[in-house]
Write a protein that holds these residues in place. Structure first.
Motif, PDB file in Angstrom:
ATOM      1  N   ARG A   1       0.822  -1.215   0.000  1.00  0.00           N
ATOM      2  CA  ARG A   1       0.000   0.000   0.000  1.00  0.00           C
ATOM      3  C   ARG A   1       0.854   1.262   0.000  1.00  0.00           C
ATOM      4  NH1 ARG A   1      -5.750  -0.471   1.958  1.00  0.00           N
ATOM      5  NH2 ARG A   1      -6.189  -2.674   1.735  1.00  0.00           N
ATOM      6  N   GLY A   2       1.881   1.266  -0.841  1.00  0.00           N
ATOM      7  CA  GLY A   2       2.740   2.436  -0.996  1.00  0.00           C
ATOM      8  C   GLY A   2       3.806   2.601   0.073  1.00  0.00           C
ATOM      9  N   MET A   3       3.904   1.673   0.999  1.00  0.00           N
ATOM     10  CA  MET A   3       4.875   1.747   2.088  1.00  0.00           C
ATOM     11  C   MET A   3       6.006   0.757   1.819  1.00  0.00           C
ATOM     12  SD  MET A   3       4.220   1.124   6.182  1.00  0.00           S
ATOM     13  CE  MET A   3       3.063  -0.179   5.807  1.00  0.00           C
ATOM     14  N   ALA A   4       7.238   1.232   1.932  1.00  0.00           N
ATOM     15  CA  ALA A   4       8.397   0.345   1.756  1.00  0.00           C
ATOM     16  C   ALA A   4       8.495  -0.601   2.943  1.00  0.00           C
ATOM     17  CB  ALA A   4       9.663   1.173   1.635  1.00  0.00           C
ATOM     18  N   CYS A   5       8.649  -1.892   2.646  1.00  0.00           N
ATOM     19  CA  CYS A   5       8.741  -2.922   3.686  1.00  0.00           C
ATOM     20  C   CYS A   5       9.907  -3.842   3.375  1.00  0.00           C
ATOM     21  CB  CYS A   5       7.452  -3.752   3.723  1.00  0.00           C
ATOM     22  SG  CYS A   5       5.966  -2.812   4.058  1.00  0.00           S
ATOM     23  N   ARG A   6      10.301  -4.588   4.391  1.00  0.00           N
ATOM     24  CA  ARG A   6      11.415  -5.511   4.232  1.00  0.00           C
ATOM     25  C   ARG A   6      11.179  -6.715   5.128  1.00  0.00           C
ATOM     26  NH1 ARG A   6      17.238  -2.989   4.399  1.00  0.00           N
ATOM     27  NH2 ARG A   6      16.754  -2.887   2.201  1.00  0.00           N
ATOM     28  N   LEU A   7      11.433  -7.890   4.579  1.00  0.00           N
ATOM     29  CA  LEU A   7      11.407  -9.133   5.336  1.00  0.00           C
ATOM     30  C   LEU A   7      12.864  -9.564   5.499  1.00  0.00           C
ATOM     31  CD1 LEU A   7       9.145 -10.941   6.456  1.00  0.00           C
ATOM     32  CD2 LEU A   7       9.350 -12.321   4.403  1.00  0.00           C
ATOM     33  N   VAL A   8      13.297  -9.779   6.738  1.00  0.00           N
ATOM     34  CA  VAL A   8      14.706 -10.057   7.020  1.00  0.00           C
ATOM     35  C   VAL A   8      14.839 -11.363   7.789  1.00  0.00           C
ATOM     36  CG1 VAL A   8      16.780  -9.197   8.167  1.00  0.00           C
ATOM     37  CG2 VAL A   8      15.175  -7.571   7.144  1.00  0.00           C
ATOM     38  N   LEU A   9      15.728 -12.219   7.310  1.00  0.00           N
ATOM     39  CA  LEU A   9      16.058 -13.453   8.021  1.00  0.00           C
ATOM     40  C   LEU A   9      17.449 -13.291   8.619  1.00  0.00           C
ATOM     41  CD1 LEU A   9      15.663 -16.431   8.828  1.00  0.00           C
ATOM     42  CD2 LEU A   9      16.542 -17.060   6.574  1.00  0.00           C
ATOM     43  N   ASN A  10      17.492 -13.273   9.953  1.00  0.00           N
ATOM     44  CA  ASN A  10      18.752 -13.135  10.681  1.00  0.00           C
ATOM     45  C   ASN A  10      18.646 -13.977  11.945  1.00  0.00           C
ATOM     46  OD1 ASN A  10      21.205 -12.306  11.640  1.00  0.00           O
ATOM     47  ND2 ASN A  10      20.492 -10.328  12.371  1.00  0.00           N
ATOM     48  N   GLY A  11      18.568 -15.280  11.764  1.00  0.00           N
ATOM     49  CA  GLY A  11      18.304 -16.166  12.897  1.00  0.00           C
ATOM     50  C   GLY A  11      16.816 -16.260  13.179  1.00  0.00           C
ATOM     51  N   VAL A  12      16.134 -15.132  13.167  1.00  0.00           N
ATOM     52  CA  VAL A  12      14.674 -15.043  13.253  1.00  0.00           C
ATOM     53  C   VAL A  12      14.207 -14.252  12.044  1.00  0.00           C
ATOM     54  CG1 VAL A  12      14.590 -15.159  15.774  1.00  0.00           C
ATOM     55  CG2 VAL A  12      14.704 -12.942  14.660  1.00  0.00           C
ATOM     56  N   ILE A  13      12.916 -14.303  11.772  1.00  0.00           N
ATOM     57  CA  ILE A  13      12.361 -13.564  10.642  1.00  0.00           C
ATOM     58  C   ILE A  13      11.678 -12.321  11.176  1.00  0.00           C
ATOM     59  CG2 ILE A  13      10.776 -13.621   8.685  1.00  0.00           C
ATOM     60  CD1 ILE A  13      11.109 -16.697   8.697  1.00  0.00           C
TER      61      ILE A  13
END
Length: 86
Positions: free
Chosen positions: A42-54
């Motif tokens: 919805r026009g918002m920058a997002c990020r999914l990060v895997l660093n031991g946990v998500i």
């Protein structure tokens, strides 16, 4: 196990969740040793990060992700917070 969930969540972002656009391929940040997927919701920058946990990172903060349901709830809450502030 977490890597498989991370890959699955990326696929679900790309093909199943409405209002998600521009889902990147999984890429690595070598100095931090993390895997990242960037996308827009919805026009918002997002990020999914895997660093031991998500983690789901949005403009409104971070959310620990353990399942598809957590991802959807995190996106909804970040969008709600955006509307509430605006």
């Amino acid at each position: 196990m977490k890597e498989r969930l991370f890959q699955s969540l990326r696929e679900q972002l790309a093909y199943e969740i409405m209002f998600v656009k521009n889902v990147s391929r999984v890429y690595r940040d070598a100095p931090k040793k993390v895997q990242i997927v960037d996308f827009e919701y919805r026009g918002m920058a997002c990020r999914l990060v895997l660093n031991g946990v998500i983690m789901l990172e949005t403009d409104k903060g971070e959310t620990h992700i353990k399942s598809y349901h957590d991802l959807v709830q995190g996106l909804i809450q970040s969008n709600y917070a955006k509307k509430k502030v605006a």
